[in-house]
Write a protein that holds these residues in place. Structure first.
Motif, PDB file in Angstrom:
ATOM      1  N   PRO A  50       0.809  -1.228   0.000  1.00 59.52           N
ATOM      2  CA  PRO A  50       0.000   0.000   0.000  1.00 59.52           C
ATOM      3  C   PRO A  50       0.843   1.280   0.000  1.00 59.52           C
ATOM      4  CG  PRO A  50      -0.233  -1.166   2.094  1.00 59.52           C
ATOM      5  CD  PRO A  50       0.557  -2.049   1.187  1.00 59.52           C
ATOM      6  N   LEU A  51       2.052   1.218   0.536  1.00 58.34           N
ATOM      7  CA  LEU A  51       2.926   2.395   0.509  1.00 58.34           C
ATOM      8  C   LEU A  51       3.369   2.695  -0.921  1.00 58.34           C
ATOM      9  CD1 LEU A  51       5.098   1.650   3.682  1.00 58.34           C
ATOM     10  CD2 LEU A  51       3.252   3.333   3.455  1.00 58.34           C
ATOM     11  N   VAL A  57       6.207   5.458  -1.537  1.00 52.23           N
ATOM     12  CA  VAL A  57       7.426   4.670  -1.709  1.00 52.23           C
ATOM     13  C   VAL A  57       7.573   4.323  -3.186  1.00 52.23           C
ATOM     14  CG1 VAL A  57       8.544   2.461  -1.150  1.00 52.23           C
ATOM     15  CG2 VAL A  57       7.332   3.729   0.627  1.00 52.23           C
ATOM     16  N   LEU A  58       8.799   4.423  -3.676  1.00 53.54           N
ATOM     17  CA  LEU A  58       9.113   4.034  -5.047  1.00 53.54           C
ATOM     18  C   LEU A  58       9.632   2.605  -5.067  1.00 53.54           C
ATOM     19  CD1 LEU A  58      11.056   7.179  -6.305  1.00 53.54           C
ATOM     20  CD2 LEU A  58       8.722   6.509  -6.891  1.00 53.54           C
ATOM     21  N   GLU A  59       9.158   1.842  -6.033  1.00 53.10           N
ATOM     22  CA  GLU A  59       9.642   0.482  -6.240  1.00 53.10           C
ATOM     23  C   GLU A  59      10.320   0.437  -7.601  1.00 53.10           C
ATOM     24  OE1 GLU A  59       7.876  -4.015  -6.900  1.00 53.10           O
ATOM     25  OE2 GLU A  59       6.520  -2.391  -6.370  1.00 53.10           O
ATOM     26  N   THR A  73      10.847  10.969  -2.529  1.00 54.62           N
ATOM     27  CA  THR A  73      11.055  12.342  -2.066  1.00 54.62           C
ATOM     28  C   THR A  73      10.405  13.374  -2.980  1.00 54.62           C
ATOM     29  OG1 THR A  73      13.205  12.397  -3.169  1.00 54.62           O
ATOM     30  CG2 THR A  73      13.183  11.794  -0.833  1.00 54.62           C
ATOM     31  N   GLU A  74       9.873  12.935  -4.113  1.00 59.73           N
ATOM     32  CA  GLU A  74       9.146  13.851  -5.001  1.00 59.73           C
ATOM     33  C   GLU A  74       7.646  13.839  -4.718  1.00 59.73           C
ATOM     34  OE1 GLU A  74      10.215  13.200  -9.074  1.00 59.73           O
ATOM     35  OE2 GLU A  74      12.345  13.367  -8.644  1.00 59.73           O
ATOM     36  N   SER A  75       7.223  12.973  -3.823  1.00 62.94           N
ATOM     37  CA  SER A  75       5.815  12.876  -3.456  1.00 62.94           C
ATOM     38  C   SER A  75       5.487  13.894  -2.369  1.00 62.94           C
ATOM     39  CB  SER A  75       5.506  11.470  -2.938  1.00 62.94           C
ATOM     40  OG  SER A  75       4.304  11.444  -2.201  1.00 62.94           O
ATOM     41  N   GLU A  76       4.465  14.691  -2.616  1.00 63.59           N
ATOM     42  CA  GLU A  76       4.046  15.671  -1.609  1.00 63.59           C
ATOM     43  C   GLU A  76       3.605  14.973  -0.328  1.00 63.59           C
ATOM     44  OE1 GLU A  76       0.970  19.426  -1.050  1.00 63.59           O
ATOM     45  OE2 GLU A  76       1.261  18.583  -3.048  1.00 63.59           O
ATOM     46  N   ALA A  77       2.900  13.865  -0.476  1.00 65.35           N
ATOM     47  CA  ALA A  77       2.449  13.117   0.703  1.00 65.35           C
ATOM     48  C   ALA A  77       3.645  12.606   1.506  1.00 65.35           C
ATOM     49  CB  ALA A  77       1.560  11.951   0.279  1.00 65.35           C
ATOM     50  N   ALA A  78       4.646  12.061   0.826  1.00 66.74           N
ATOM     51  CA  ALA A  78       5.837  11.564   1.521  1.00 66.74           C
ATOM     52  C   ALA A  78       6.547  12.701   2.237  1.00 66.74           C
ATOM     53  CB  ALA A  78       6.786  10.881   0.538  1.00 66.74           C
ATOM     54  N   ASN A  79       6.649  13.851   1.599  1.00 63.96           N
ATOM     55  CA  ASN A  79       7.312  14.996   2.229  1.00 63.96           C
ATOM     56  C   ASN A  79       6.546  15.491   3.449  1.00 63.96           C
ATOM     57  OD1 ASN A  79       9.552  15.063   0.511  1.00 63.96           O
ATOM     58  ND2 ASN A  79       8.411  16.178  -1.030  1.00 63.96           N
TER      59      ASN A  79
END
Length: 93
Positions: A50-51, A57-59, A73-79
Motif C-alpha cells: 500500500p505504501l 514509496v518508489l519500487e 522524495t518527489e511525493s508531496e504526501a511523503a514529504n
C-alpha cells in the motif's frame, strides 16, 4: 518507543515507513528492511504494497526478481509525512 509509536502504536507498516524515512536517500531491498526492522520478509512485503500504491514509496525492479524500495522524495504526501515525523519527534523529546 519513539513519539510516533506513542501516538499511533507500533504496527508493521509504521515500522517499515520509519525505516524508509530514516534511510530516505538509500534504496533498499525487502530483505534489508526486514533485517533492519526485525520484521519477517512476508510482513514487509505485505505492508510495503500500500505504501507503493499510494506513491509514498518508489519500487524499482533490479533484474527479474529483485526489487528496490526508497521513499519517494518527489511525493508531496511523503514529504508531509517526513515533516510530521521530524516535528513530532522534536516536540515529544
Amino acid at each position: 518507543m519513539d513519539a510516533i509509536e506513542k501516538i499511533f502504536g507500533k504496527t508493521a507498516q509504521m515500522t517499515v515507513l520509519k525505516n524508509l524515512i530514516e534511510n530516505q536517500n538509500e534504496p533498499t531491498y525487502l530483505s534489508g528492511i526486514a533485517e533492519a526492522t526485525g520484521l519477517s520478509h512476508s510482513s514487509v512485503s505485505r505492508v510495503i504494497t500500500p505504501l507503493v500504491a499510494s506513491g509514498v514509496v518508489l519500487e524499482k525492479p533490479l533484474g527479474k526478481q529483485i526489487r528496490t524500495f526508497q521513499l519517494n522524495t518527489e511525493s508531496e504526501a511523503a514529504n508531509l509525512i517526513v515533516d510530521f515525523y521530524k516535528k513530532i519527534n522534536q516536540l515529544m523529546d
